[in-house]
Design a protein around this motif. Structure first.
Motif, PDB file in Angstrom:
ATOM      1  N   TYR B 101      75.443  42.628   4.223  1.00 26.96           N
ATOM      2  CA  TYR B 101      76.274  43.376   4.683  1.00 26.96           C
ATOM      3  C   TYR B 101      77.978  43.254   4.825  1.00 26.96           C
ATOM      4  N   ILE B 102      77.480  41.854   5.864  1.00 24.99           N
ATOM      5  CA  ILE B 102      78.863  42.093   6.433  1.00 24.99           C
ATOM      6  C   ILE B 102      79.958  40.796   6.259  1.00 24.99           C
ATOM      7  N   GLU B 103      81.026  40.582   6.241  1.00 18.61           N
ATOM      8  CA  GLU B 103      81.588  39.394   6.219  1.00 18.61           C
ATOM      9  C   GLU B 103      81.376  38.397   7.450  1.00 18.61           C
ATOM     10  N   GLY B 104      80.632  40.075   8.995  1.00 14.31           N
ATOM     11  CA  GLY B 104      81.336  39.688  10.321  1.00 14.31           C
ATOM     12  C   GLY B 104      81.162  40.634  11.167  1.00 14.31           C
ATOM     13  N   LEU B 105      81.912  39.999  12.516  1.00  8.24           N
ATOM     14  CA  LEU B 105      81.745  41.163  13.671  1.00  8.24           C
ATOM     15  C   LEU B 105      83.011  40.786  13.702  1.00  8.24           C
ATOM     16  N   PHE B 106      83.386  42.419  14.036  1.00 13.22           N
ATOM     17  CA  PHE B 106      84.534  42.948  15.231  1.00 13.22           C
ATOM     18  C   PHE B 106      84.577  43.830  15.955  1.00 13.22           C
ATOM     19  N   LEU B 107      84.022  42.766  17.030  1.00 12.34           N
ATOM     20  CA  LEU B 107      84.888  43.238  18.788  1.00 12.34           C
ATOM     21  C   LEU B 107      84.842  43.978  19.024  1.00 12.34           C
ATOM     22  N   SER B 108      85.527  44.659  20.037  1.00 15.90           N
ATOM     23  CA  SER B 108      86.039  45.263  20.804  1.00 15.90           C
ATOM     24  C   SER B 108      85.276  46.139  22.001  1.00 15.90           C
ATOM     25  N   SER B 109      86.201  46.725  23.471  1.00 17.32           N
ATOM     26  CA  SER B 109      84.930  47.427  23.954  1.00 17.32           C
ATOM     27  C   SER B 109      85.444  47.992  25.087  1.00 17.32           C
ATOM     28  N   GLY B 110      85.348  49.547  25.600  1.00 16.18           N
ATOM     29  CA  GLY B 110      86.105  50.258  26.545  1.00 16.18           C
ATOM     30  C   GLY B 110      86.223  48.828  27.492  1.00 16.18           C
ATOM     31  N   VAL B 111      86.985  49.241  28.515  1.00 18.83           N
ATOM     32  CA  VAL B 111      87.004  48.601  30.003  1.00 18.83           C
ATOM     33  C   VAL B 111      86.124  48.361  30.998  1.00 18.83           C
ATOM     34  N   LEU B 112      85.171  47.543  30.738  1.00 17.69           N
ATOM     35  CA  LEU B 112      83.554  47.035  31.903  1.00 17.69           C
ATOM     36  C   LEU B 112      83.638  46.822  32.377  1.00 17.69           C
ATOM     37  N   LYS B 113      83.730  47.915  33.663  1.00 17.91           N
ATOM     38  CA  LYS B 113      83.813  47.771  35.136  1.00 17.91           C
ATOM     39  C   LYS B 113      86.020  47.344  35.254  1.00 17.91           C
ATOM     40  N   ASN B 114      85.476  45.797  35.001  1.00 24.51           N
ATOM     41  CA  ASN B 114      87.118  45.224  35.332  1.00 24.51           C
ATOM     42  C   ASN B 114      87.458  44.521  34.032  1.00 24.51           C
ATOM     43  N   PRO B 115      88.400  44.179  33.485  1.00 28.76           N
ATOM     44  CA  PRO B 115      89.073  43.079  32.075  1.00 28.76           C
ATOM     45  C   PRO B 115      88.433  42.558  32.294  1.00 28.76           C
ATOM     46  N   ASP B 116      87.972  41.607  33.153  1.00 27.00           N
ATOM     47  CA  ASP B 116      87.722  40.179  32.860  1.00 27.00           C
ATOM     48  C   ASP B 116      86.424  40.574  32.850  1.00 27.00           C
ATOM     49  N   TYR B 117      85.608  40.991  33.583  1.00 25.70           N
ATOM     50  CA  TYR B 117      83.866  41.488  33.465  1.00 25.70           C
ATOM     51  C   TYR B 117      83.733  42.040  31.918  1.00 25.70           C
ATOM     52  N   THR B 118      84.804  42.746  31.289  1.00 29.49           N
ATOM     53  CA  THR B 118      84.090  42.697  30.375  1.00 29.49           C
ATOM     54  C   THR B 118      84.582  41.738  29.017  1.00 29.49           C
ATOM     55  N   MET B 119      85.579  40.916  29.447  1.00 23.58           N
ATOM     56  CA  MET B 119      85.799  39.569  28.247  1.00 23.58           C
ATOM     57  C   MET B 119      84.629  38.770  28.200  1.00 23.58           C
ATOM     58  N   GLU B 120      83.953  38.472  29.936  1.00 26.18           N
ATOM     59  CA  GLU B 120      83.172  37.790  29.670  1.00 26.18           C
ATOM     60  C   GLU B 120      81.623  38.356  29.154  1.00 26.18           C
ATOM     61  N   GLN B 121      81.613  39.513  28.919  1.00 27.73           N
ATOM     62  CA  GLN B 121      80.019  39.709  28.287  1.00 27.73           C
ATOM     63  C   GLN B 121      80.903  39.918  26.938  1.00 27.73           C
ATOM     64  N   MET B 122      81.684  39.860  26.357  1.00 30.70           N
ATOM     65  CA  MET B 122      82.224  39.641  25.064  1.00 30.70           C
ATOM     66  C   MET B 122      81.705  38.263  24.209  1.00 30.70           C
ATOM     67  N   ILE B 123      82.185  37.279  25.502  1.00 29.37           N
ATOM     68  CA  ILE B 123      82.089  35.910  24.997  1.00 29.37           C
ATOM     69  C   ILE B 123      80.903  35.879  25.060  1.00 29.37           C
ATOM     70  N   GLU B 124      80.118  36.476  26.081  1.00 29.71           N
ATOM     71  CA  GLU B 124      78.634  36.055  26.229  1.00 29.71           C
ATOM     72  C   GLU B 124      77.927  36.428  24.374  1.00 29.71           C
ATOM     73  N   CYS B 125      78.556  37.739  23.961  1.00 31.78           N
ATOM     74  CA  CYS B 125      77.677  38.026  22.761  1.00 31.78           C
ATOM     75  C   CYS B 125      78.169  36.488  21.463  1.00 31.78           C
ATOM     76  N   LEU B 126      79.807  36.559  21.569  1.00 28.72           N
ATOM     77  CA  LEU B 126      80.484  35.450  20.816  1.00 28.72           C
ATOM     78  C   LEU B 126      79.736  34.031  20.601  1.00 28.72           C
ATOM     79  N   ARG B 127      79.554  33.383  21.798  1.00 30.35           N
ATOM     80  CA  ARG B 127      78.919  32.097  22.723  1.00 30.35           C
ATOM     81  C   ARG B 127      77.045  32.304  21.519  1.00 30.35           C
ATOM     82  N   LEU B 128      76.465  33.531  22.022  1.00 30.37           N
ATOM     83  CA  LEU B 128      75.649  33.098  21.014  1.00 30.37           C
ATOM     84  C   LEU B 128      75.465  33.067  19.622  1.00 30.37           C
TER      85      LEU B 128
END
Ligand code: SF4
Lengths: 258, 439
Positions: B101-128
């Motif tokens: 269906y796709i070539e991959g993932l384009f991941l963005s996000s609203g600011v969940l709590k604060n920028p660093d917390y959001t980034m950690e969640q995104m990074i965790e998804c990419l790490r997995l």
């Protein structure tokens, strides 16, 4: 110089068969009306046809000749355009090779030569469709864990697409089935091969398959910006011809209750 | 809420980001692992708006602590909120990818709590995806403005492309409409990404196995039409972004009003033609050797709606024309309307073999309808063609009207408000390239 009435050479449809035909067409020094493996191309009254048996050694000699006298790029053009869906592709390739054996490497800059133009057109046409179908192919998981995709390209693309899919989908055995040309590529988890097929008896879909299809269609519908709707542009970039195999355009998977 | 509902909400929140490409990196597959990447990118489908679908473009979360006026996800917007767990999204990406269906993932996000917390969640998804699932497909990740350098670095080791959206072309606009995002919070990450890429290049030269950082480079996006910034300001800014931050792409997105926002006057339509012209100008910057101040200037701050930017330039610089195709250098050939990068290359090759005439040019796929006014073959213009500014202008715009119909139909009325004319369609190839964003 070739002489006598022009002849049609017929071969068995394999790549080596085609190369053999090129060899024979040279050796026999007769004017060539056409080279083809298509049965539906019928001869006219008094038209002479010659059936050629594939001969591996002759094929290898032609291959080496192309590489040495013209170059690797020309061989690549031939290997790709051989799978073209255009009726005259074998004849066009033969004429291109003749020009190449005359011109050598200069053929690469002979961009206005009619035989070069024709083969360039075939090449553009097939690689463009290859690029499209690489994207427009949809695999479904069957209950035995094998993935299956049905495609209907205008060119005979399976042999060109298999290396691409094997490269990226090596974790799963799969079948890439071209229903237009009755050819399937099979990847068994180790290597891949081609089989001629008409109908296929497929196992049922896996349990989660319907759910993936539904989610994919949901994504597809949600990602379009309504204010920018442009059906003509979509159809230009993704012609209707390809829609029948696209899950996201299948109304059966429309989001429920929305 | 089931996964399908989440997917729908988080797609709705992500779709205004126009970056769709999966280009810029070649990565062959590895037996037993899923995925690879092609440098040109692959479109897997085209949405009803004609835009290329290449990546699973979603938000990790549409909750946002900020309140940018132009954004569907802003704090004050009345929308249903949800968040993927990193694993849910990793599995969805994996499942979509194996179905092609796709070539991959384009991941963005609203600011969940604060920028660093959001980034950690995104990074965790990419790490997995990368480490646990061994995924080798394409990943484009959006850096959250204001996040720390350290997290940007970790994200860059997992993603192929990083981007930070500028969104608004000027500081004034930014201060007004995105009060929570000071300008430094956007430019600082951009600079961090550029430095990361630069350092990584050196490391890769020294040690072959150094991990690669954002190998497909970086990009950004600007919204067009929500603010009074001119085309001149926009392409000047794009040019400086290419130079300073080495962006691979600057995307333009015609602003689509969001519910409850009062940024735009009643009757506003997304300026699609303007967006298209900006992409054409961008093309000239990137592949045709133009500078921004050659395309527009203070006294002509907007792109013409009837002519494409290259035609406009040629018509106001007739002193360089007509160009002799048998002798002109590459740079000059590229200035001729109707001669593109490919056809210029073909002219250069073919003329080593033969002296070119007009018949040859047609075969080399020069668009003669446009090129005919600007070229000679062996010193002669095409019979019947006159080199006269008004005549050329009339003919070029006439052709334009005839060719209309593929794009931008809905906005004909809107356009005529300000120029009384009908929109021009660029060559189809350009349209495709602009919209699919490839190359
Ligand atoms: S920070 Fe991002 S998601 Fe949040 S309101 Fe601003 S643009 Fe929208």
């Amino acid at each position: 110089m070739p002489d006598g009435p022009a002849v049609i050479y017929r071969y068995d449809g394999t790549f080596d068969g085609f190369l053999t035909a090129v060899f024979e067409a040279y050796a026999r020094r007769r004017p060539v009306k056409a080279i083809t493996a298509r049965e539906e191309i019928q001869m006219g009254w008094g038209q002479e046809e010659i059936f050629l048996e594939t001969h591996l050694e002759k094929a290898r000699r032609v291959e080496a000749g192309i590489r040495n006298k013209i170059g690797g790029t020309a061989l690549h053009m031939v290997e790709v355009c051989f799978w073209s869906g255009e009726e005259d592709k074998d004849t066009a390739l033969y004429r291109y090779l003749r020009a190449g054996f005359d011109l050598g490497r200069n053929i690469y800059n002979s961009l206005t030569h009619p035989h070069v133009l024709r083969v360039e057109y075939l090449y553009r046409n097939i690689t463009r469709e290859q690029d499209r179908v690489q994207g427009f192919t949809r695999f479904s998981e069957m209950e035995n864990g094998v993935y299956y995709a049905s495609i209907a390209p205008k060119n005979n693309l399976v042999p060109l697409l298999m290396p691409h899919f094997v490269d990226r989908l090596s974790i799963q055995p799969f079948l890439l089935h071209d229903t237009e040309h009755g050819l399937a590529g099979v990847y068994d988890g180790k290597g891949w091969y081609l089989v001629e097929t008409q109908g296929l008896n497929l196992p049922n879909l896996s349990e989660r398959e319907q759910e993936f299809r539904r989610m994919w269609k949901m994504f597809y519908d949600a990602v379009a910006v309504k204010e920018r709707r442009n059906d003509k542009l979509r159809q230009h970039l993704m012609p209707k011809w390809y829609w029948r195999n696209l899950t996201e355009l299948d109304p059966r998977y429309a989001a429920k209750g929305k | 809420m089931d996964l399908g509902d989440k997917l729908q909400i988080l797609t709705e929140g992500a779709k205004y980001d126009v970056a769709c490409t999966s280009s810029g990196v070649d990565r062959s597959g590895v037996k037993g692992r899923l995925g690879g990447a092609k440098v040109a990118g692959i479109c897997h489908s085209f949405a009803a708006d004609g835009r290329c679908i290449s990546l699973l473009k979603v938000l990790l979360s549409n909750q946002c602590s900020y309140n940018c006026a132009y954004c569907v996800n802003r704090r004050s917007a009345d929308v249903q909120r949800t968040t993927f767990t990193p694993r849910e999204l990793a599995e969805l990406t994996y499942g979509f990818y194996r179905r092609n269906y796709i070539e991959g993932l384009f991941l963005s996000s609203g600011v969940l709590k604060n920028p660093d917390y959001t980034m950690e969640q995104m990074i965790e998804c990419l790490r997995l995806l990368r480490e646990e699932y061994g995924f080798r497909g394409y990943i484009h990740a959006k850096v959250i403005p204001g996040s720390s350098r350290e997290l940007i670095y970790r994200m860059g080791l997992l993603a192929d492309r990083l981007s930070v959206n500028l969104e608004l072309p000027s500081e004034v606009s930014l201060n007004q409409l995105a009060p929570d995002k000071p300008r430094e919070n956007i430019f600082r990450p951009m600079a961090a990404i550029a430095t990361g890429i630069e350092q990584n290049r050196h490391e890769l030269v020294r040690y072959q196995h150094a991990p690669s950082f954002a190998p497909a480079g970086s990009s950004t996006q600007m919204v067009i039409g929500a603010t009074p910034d001119t085309d001149y300001q926009i392409i000047r800014l794009a040019e400086s972004l290419y130079q300073k931050y080495k962006h691979r792409r600057v995307f333009f997105s015609a602003y689509v009003p969001v519910a409850g926002s009062e940024l735009t006057p009643p009757g506003y339509q997304p300026p699609l033609l303007r967006e298209h012209r900006l992409y054409q100008a961008d093309w000239l910057l990137r592949f045709y050797g133009f500078r921004a101040d050659e395309i527009l200037d203070e006294s002509h701050p907007y792109l013409d709606s009837l002519l494409d930017p290259k035609e406009s330039w040629a018509l106001s610089h007739l002193e360089y024309f007509p160009v002799e195709v048998n002798t002109a250098d590459r740079a000059m050939l590229l200035r001729v309307p109707g001669i593109g990068v490919t056809s210029a290359e073909r002219i250069l090759r073919a003329r080593r073999q033969t002296r070119l005439d007009f018949d040859h040019l047609q075969k080399l796929r020069v668009v003669m309808k446009r090129a005919q006014y600007f070229i000679t073959c062996s010193g002669k213009m095409l019979p019947g063609v006159r080199f006269d500014r008004d005549g050329i202008y009339r003919n070029l715009t006439l052709e334009a009207r005839r060719r209309q119909g593929l794009l931008f139909e809905p906005e004909v009325t809107q356009l005529s408000l300000f120029d009384g004319g009908k929109p021009l369609l660029a060559g189809r190839e350009d349209v495709v390239k602009c919209l699919t964003g490839q190359l």
